[in-house]
Design an enzyme around this catalytic site. Structure first.
Site, PDB file in Angstrom:
ATOM      1  N   ALA A 189      30.484  18.182  32.717  1.00  0.00           N
ATOM      2  CA  ALA A 189      29.865  16.882  32.465  1.00  0.00           C
ATOM      3  C   ALA A 189      30.557  16.300  31.230  1.00  0.00           C
ATOM      4  O   ALA A 189      31.423  16.936  30.637  1.00  0.00           O
ATOM      5  CB  ALA A 189      28.384  17.077  32.207  1.00  0.00           C
TER       6      ALA A 189
ATOM      7  N   SER B  17      29.522  15.890  28.278  1.00  0.00           N
ATOM      8  CA  SER B  17      29.326  16.681  27.063  1.00  0.00           C
ATOM      9  C   SER B  17      29.193  18.150  27.433  1.00  0.00           C
ATOM     10  O   SER B  17      28.189  18.584  27.964  1.00  0.00           O
ATOM     11  CB  SER B  17      28.054  16.222  26.350  1.00  0.00           C
ATOM     12  OG  SER B  17      26.998  16.282  27.266  1.00  0.00           O
ATOM     13  N   GLY B  18      30.276  18.905  27.223  1.00  0.00           N
ATOM     14  CA  GLY B  18      30.227  20.342  27.465  1.00  0.00           C
ATOM     15  C   GLY B  18      30.245  20.678  28.943  1.00  0.00           C
ATOM     16  O   GLY B  18      30.440  19.829  29.798  1.00  0.00           O
ATOM     17  N   ILE B  19      30.011  21.968  29.226  1.00  0.00           N
ATOM     18  CA  ILE B  19      30.101  22.439  30.611  1.00  0.00           C
ATOM     19  C   ILE B  19      28.862  22.067  31.405  1.00  0.00           C
ATOM     20  O   ILE B  19      27.743  22.218  30.937  1.00  0.00           O
ATOM     21  CB  ILE B  19      30.304  23.964  30.635  1.00  0.00           C
ATOM     22  CG1 ILE B  19      31.701  24.273  30.106  1.00  0.00           C
ATOM     23  CG2 ILE B  19      30.097  24.542  32.009  1.00  0.00           C
ATOM     24  CD1 ILE B  19      32.073  25.717  30.153  1.00  0.00           C
ATOM     25  N   GLY B  20      29.048  21.541  32.585  1.00  0.00           N
ATOM     26  CA  GLY B  20      27.925  21.179  33.434  1.00  0.00           C
ATOM     27  C   GLY B  20      27.509  22.348  34.304  1.00  0.00           C
ATOM     28  O   GLY B  20      26.425  22.875  34.167  1.00  0.00           O
TER      29      GLY B  20
ATOM     30  N   SER C   7      51.616  36.356  38.917  1.00  0.00           N
ATOM     31  CA  SER C   7      51.976  37.671  38.395  1.00  0.00           C
ATOM     32  C   SER C   7      53.430  37.652  37.966  1.00  0.00           C
ATOM     33  O   SER C   7      54.219  36.837  38.450  1.00  0.00           O
ATOM     34  CB  SER C   7      51.774  38.688  39.517  1.00  0.00           C
ATOM     35  OG  SER C   7      52.467  39.869  39.240  1.00  0.00           O
TER      36      SER C   7
ATOM     37  N   TYR D 156      53.021  41.227  48.436  1.00  0.00           N
ATOM     38  CA  TYR D 156      52.346  40.790  47.200  1.00  0.00           C
ATOM     39  C   TYR D 156      53.278  39.916  46.366  1.00  0.00           C
ATOM     40  O   TYR D 156      52.929  38.809  45.979  1.00  0.00           O
ATOM     41  CB  TYR D 156      51.895  42.020  46.404  1.00  0.00           C
ATOM     42  CG  TYR D 156      51.178  41.703  45.118  1.00  0.00           C
ATOM     43  CD1 TYR D 156      49.831  41.375  45.109  1.00  0.00           C
ATOM     44  CD2 TYR D 156      51.850  41.737  43.889  1.00  0.00           C
ATOM     45  CE1 TYR D 156      49.162  41.082  43.923  1.00  0.00           C
ATOM     46  CE2 TYR D 156      51.191  41.450  42.700  1.00  0.00           C
ATOM     47  CZ  TYR D 156      49.852  41.124  42.724  1.00  0.00           C
ATOM     48  OH  TYR D 156      49.199  40.828  41.547  1.00  0.00           O
TER      49      TYR D 156
HETATM   50  N1  LIG Z   1      45.563  43.747  37.297  1.00  0.00           N
HETATM   51  C1  LIG Z   1      46.758  43.302  36.978  1.00  0.00           C
HETATM   52  O1  LIG Z   1      47.513  43.948  36.233  1.00  0.00           O
HETATM   53  C2  LIG Z   1      47.231  42.006  37.513  1.00  0.00           C
HETATM   54  C3  LIG Z   1      46.456  41.239  38.359  1.00  0.00           C
HETATM   55  N2  LIG Z   1      46.923  40.018  38.814  1.00  0.00           N
HETATM   56  C4  LIG Z   1      46.106  39.177  39.694  1.00  0.00           C
HETATM   57  O2  LIG Z   1      44.802  39.032  39.175  1.00  0.00           O
HETATM   58  C5  LIG Z   1      43.889  38.747  40.248  1.00  0.00           C
HETATM   59  C6  LIG Z   1      42.677  39.604  40.110  1.00  0.00           C
HETATM   60  O3  LIG Z   1      43.062  40.954  40.360  1.00  0.00           O
HETATM   61  P1  LIG Z   1      42.444  42.216  39.600  1.00  0.00           P
HETATM   62  O4  LIG Z   1      41.214  41.816  38.878  1.00  0.00           O
HETATM   63  O5  LIG Z   1      43.528  42.880  38.877  1.00  0.00           O
HETATM   64  O6  LIG Z   1      42.126  43.114  40.860  1.00  0.00           O
HETATM   65  P2  LIG Z   1      40.741  43.587  41.516  1.00  0.00           P
HETATM   66  O7  LIG Z   1      41.130  44.275  42.784  1.00  0.00           O
HETATM   67  O8  LIG Z   1      39.932  44.307  40.538  1.00  0.00           O
HETATM   68  O9  LIG Z   1      40.035  42.202  41.833  1.00  0.00           O
HETATM   69  C7  LIG Z   1      40.405  41.397  42.893  1.00  0.00           C
HETATM   70  C8  LIG Z   1      39.300  40.392  43.099  1.00  0.00           C
HETATM   71  O10 LIG Z   1      39.667  39.535  44.167  1.00  0.00           O
HETATM   72  C9  LIG Z   1      38.577  39.475  45.051  1.00  0.00           C
HETATM   73  N3  LIG Z   1      39.011  39.325  46.432  1.00  0.00           N
HETATM   74  C10 LIG Z   1      39.923  40.059  47.087  1.00  0.00           C
HETATM   75  N4  LIG Z   1      40.021  39.640  48.346  1.00  0.00           N
HETATM   76  C11 LIG Z   1      39.130  38.640  48.499  1.00  0.00           C
HETATM   77  C12 LIG Z   1      38.750  37.817  49.559  1.00  0.00           C
HETATM   78  N5  LIG Z   1      39.289  37.928  50.780  1.00  0.00           N
HETATM   79  N6  LIG Z   1      37.807  36.866  49.359  1.00  0.00           N
HETATM   80  C13 LIG Z   1      37.237  36.756  48.148  1.00  0.00           C
HETATM   81  N7  LIG Z   1      37.542  37.498  47.091  1.00  0.00           N
HETATM   82  C14 LIG Z   1      38.471  38.436  47.264  1.00  0.00           C
HETATM   83  C15 LIG Z   1      37.865  40.802  44.926  1.00  0.00           C
HETATM   84  O11 LIG Z   1      36.539  40.596  45.389  1.00  0.00           O
HETATM   85  P3  LIG Z   1      35.558  41.794  45.839  1.00  0.00           P
HETATM   86  O12 LIG Z   1      34.738  42.023  44.623  1.00  0.00           O
HETATM   87  O13 LIG Z   1      34.785  41.210  46.983  1.00  0.00           O
HETATM   88  O14 LIG Z   1      36.416  42.941  46.229  1.00  0.00           O
HETATM   89  C16 LIG Z   1      37.988  41.070  43.464  1.00  0.00           C
HETATM   90  O15 LIG Z   1      36.946  40.461  42.781  1.00  0.00           O
HETATM   91  C17 LIG Z   1      44.677  38.955  41.522  1.00  0.00           C
HETATM   92  O16 LIG Z   1      45.101  37.723  42.036  1.00  0.00           O
HETATM   93  C18 LIG Z   1      45.886  39.770  41.076  1.00  0.00           C
HETATM   94  O17 LIG Z   1      46.985  39.573  41.920  1.00  0.00           O
HETATM   95  C19 LIG Z   1      48.150  39.559  38.451  1.00  0.00           C
HETATM   96  C20 LIG Z   1      48.959  40.290  37.637  1.00  0.00           C
HETATM   97  C21 LIG Z   1      48.572  41.573  37.105  1.00  0.00           C
HETATM   98  C1  LIG Z   2      56.568  56.025  39.492  1.00  0.00           C
HETATM   99  C2  LIG Z   2      57.006  55.969  38.124  1.00  0.00           C
HETATM  100  C3  LIG Z   2      57.036  57.378  37.590  1.00  0.00           C
HETATM  101  C4  LIG Z   2      56.347  55.024  37.183  1.00  0.00           C
HETATM  102  C5  LIG Z   2      56.485  53.521  37.448  1.00  0.00           C
HETATM  103  C6  LIG Z   2      55.805  52.786  36.354  1.00  0.00           C
HETATM  104  C7  LIG Z   2      55.824  51.248  36.351  1.00  0.00           C
HETATM  105  C8  LIG Z   2      57.199  50.684  36.378  1.00  0.00           C
HETATM  106  C9  LIG Z   2      54.879  50.596  37.357  1.00  0.00           C
HETATM  107  C10 LIG Z   2      53.576  51.365  37.590  1.00  0.00           C
HETATM  108  C11 LIG Z   2      52.500  50.359  37.887  1.00  0.00           C
HETATM  109  C12 LIG Z   2      53.249  49.056  38.000  1.00  0.00           C
HETATM  110  C13 LIG Z   2      52.552  47.767  37.968  1.00  0.00           C
HETATM  111  C14 LIG Z   2      53.211  46.600  37.620  1.00  0.00           C
HETATM  112  C15 LIG Z   2      54.585  46.662  37.070  1.00  0.00           C
HETATM  113  C16 LIG Z   2      55.302  48.022  37.227  1.00  0.00           C
HETATM  114  C17 LIG Z   2      54.377  49.184  37.010  1.00  0.00           C
HETATM  115  C18 LIG Z   2      53.910  49.122  35.582  1.00  0.00           C
HETATM  116  C19 LIG Z   2      52.512  45.253  37.697  1.00  0.00           C
HETATM  117  C20 LIG Z   2      52.170  44.907  36.287  1.00  0.00           C
HETATM  118  C21 LIG Z   2      53.380  44.157  38.201  1.00  0.00           C
HETATM  119  C22 LIG Z   2      52.634  42.839  38.185  1.00  0.00           C
HETATM  120  C23 LIG Z   2      51.294  42.865  38.836  1.00  0.00           C
HETATM  121  O1  LIG Z   2      50.873  41.858  39.406  1.00  0.00           O
HETATM  122  C24 LIG Z   2      50.478  44.062  38.671  1.00  0.00           C
HETATM  123  C25 LIG Z   2      49.334  44.085  39.639  1.00  0.00           C
HETATM  124  C26 LIG Z   2      51.294  45.332  38.645  1.00  0.00           C
HETATM  125  C27 LIG Z   2      50.452  46.499  38.260  1.00  0.00           C
HETATM  126  C28 LIG Z   2      51.149  47.770  38.443  1.00  0.00           C
END
Ligand SMILES: NC(=O)C1=CN([C@@H]2O[C@H](COP(=O)(O)OP(=O)(O)OC[C@H]3O[C@@H](n4cnc5c(N)ncnc54)[C@H](OP(=O)(O)O)[C@@H]3O)[C@@H](O)[C@H]2O)C=CC1
Ligand SMILES: CC(C)CCC[C@@H](C)[C@H]1CC[C@H]2C3=C(CC[C@]12C)[C@@]1(C)CCC(=O)[C@@H](C)[C@@H]1CC3
Length: 318
Positions: free
Chosen positions: A10, A12-15, A157, A179
């Site tokens: 909104a 003013s602030g979050i609605g 990512s 992915y």
């Molecule tokens: N963790 C990391 O290091 C990184 C994560 N990301 C991105 O961050 C985002 C969140 O991931 P993260 O928290 O790590 O992973 P999680 O697996 O913990 O969370 C994924 C979330 O997405 C929801 N989700 C998955 N599929 C669906 C769907 N079909 N409809 C609605 N909701 C859905 C899940 O809901 P539900 O609770 O129903 O399972 C969950 O809340 C992702 O897009 C991931 O690619 C990017 C880079 C690095």
């Molecule tokens: C197998 C080997 C002994 C160790 C490999 C270690 C790392 C290079 C990978 C292990 C988990 C990976 C990872 C990502 C990058 C590469 C690693 C650290 C991400 C951060 C890449 C970006 C994303 O979106 C994340 C969900 C990935 C998480 C896991």
């Protein structure tokens, strides 16, 4: 916890904060936690399975019944099914000049096994990209309004790699890195949305949370192993497991029109433990982004037609 967050502000602030989630129990837990820290917040829940296009259309319809304007749309949901580290590629990478980049982004070493959804889309593509795209299209009237600018925020990512994406295979049916492909596609799509919608007040941005310990990462390697490599990641790249939301919050504080459409905003942590957000230029170009946009519009038509035909089939059977 959620597929996406819609924030209606909104004057003013979050609605209203709307958490659109697949798992309503988790959603309610998140809402309760939010109300504990912010007792006056107005937070509502919406059921949304972003990988199911029928659910996307239904959720958007319900949201439009609730609100007539939308300022921030956070697109968070993402999956990485059956993730594997390709050990051969990993050892090859260890002795290459690409070793730092490999540790930071997982480039070329993280593979997944995708499947096809009932409507015939690749699941990772449908969940990480197409469902969100359809949602943005459905919410377009609320996002595009003359009196204010809105911001769509994609949770991308650093694993988004040009090498994993092909315009001839936008759903990544043929490869082993759906992915990475879907995240690269979200970077391209964000740019396309800026090109097509900035003049109507809609802006789009992408963020990278870094490496955050979640269910998604626990599926890749045992948690103790991830915990071991985290200090290295922090030192080399500035990633911290507790800092994934920094860029999301930072973007909320910016004017949408001041953001760089070619930048990905990274959540980082300094050696002293201070969190900050830093833009990094993305490896994308306008031609590719426009070509993807055109393909997504075509696919949108196909999917909508399929859903209409299914509805018609059901009606004639009854
Ligand atoms: N963790 C990391 O290091 C990184 C994560 N990301 C991105 O961050 C985002 C969140 O991931 P993260 O928290 O790590 O992973 P999680 O697996 O913990 O969370 C994924 C979330 O997405 C929801 N989700 C998955 N599929 C669906 C769907 N079909 N409809 C609605 N909701 C859905 C899940 O809901 P539900 O609770 O129903 O399972 C969950 O809340 C992702 O897009 C991931 O690619 C990017 C880079 C690095
Ligand atoms: C197998 C080997 C002994 C160790 C490999 C270690 C790392 C290079 C990978 C292990 C988990 C990976 C990872 C990502 C990058 C590469 C690693 C650290 C991400 C951060 C890449 C970006 C994303 O979106 C994340 C969900 C990935 C998480 C896991």
């Amino acid at each position: 916890m959620f597929a996406c967050v819609c924030v209606y502000c909104a004057f003013s602030g979050i609605g209203l904060l709307c958490l659109a989630c697949r798992n309503m129990q988790r959603a309610e837990a998140a809402r309760q936690a939010l109300l504990v820290s912010h007792p006056t917040a107005q937070a509502t829940l919406l059921h949304l399975d972003v990988g199911n296009m029928r659910s996307v259309l239904r959720a958007a319809e319900e949201f439009k019944q609730m609100c007539n304007r939308l300022d921030y749309l956070y697109l968070n949901a993402g999956i990485m099914p059956n993730p594997r580290v390709d050990h051969k590629a990993f050892y090859k990478g260890l002795f290459s000049s690409n070793v730092v980049c490999m540790f930071a982004t997982g480039e070329g070493i993280l593979t997944q096994e995708d499947k096809v959804t009932p409507i015939g889309l690749q699941e990772v593509f449908a969940t990480n990209l197409f469902g969100h795209f359809l949602l943005v299209k459905e919410l377009e009237p609320l996002l595009c309004q003359i009196d204010h600018n809105s911001l769509v925020i994609w949770r991308s990512s650093n694993n988004a790699q040009r090498s994993a994406f092909s315009l001839d295979d936008i759903q990544h049916q043929k490869g082993r890195e759906p992915y990475s492909s879907s995240k690269y596609a979200s970077d391209l799509l964000s740019l396309a949305l800026n090109c097509h919608y900035n003049n109507r007040g809609l802006f789009s941005s992408v963020i990278c949370p870094g490496l955050v310990m979640t269910n998604l990462t626990y599926g890749i390697l045992p948690s103790f192993f991830l915990a071991l490599i985290l200090p290295v990641m922090w030192l080399v790249e500035g990633y911290s497991p507790y800092n994934g939301a920094e860029a999301l919050f930072w973007l909320f504080m910016q004017k949408p029109e001041s953001l760089d459409p070619m930048a990905k905003y990274h959540s980082l942590t300094s050696g002293l433990g201070n969190n900050y957000t830093q833009p990094h230029k993305m490896d994308i170009d306008e031609n590719m982004s426009e070509a993807l946009y055109v393909k997504l519009l075509e696919l949108e038509d196909t999917v909508r037609k399929k859903l209409r035909d299914e509805d018609l089939d059901i009606k004639t059977k009854n």
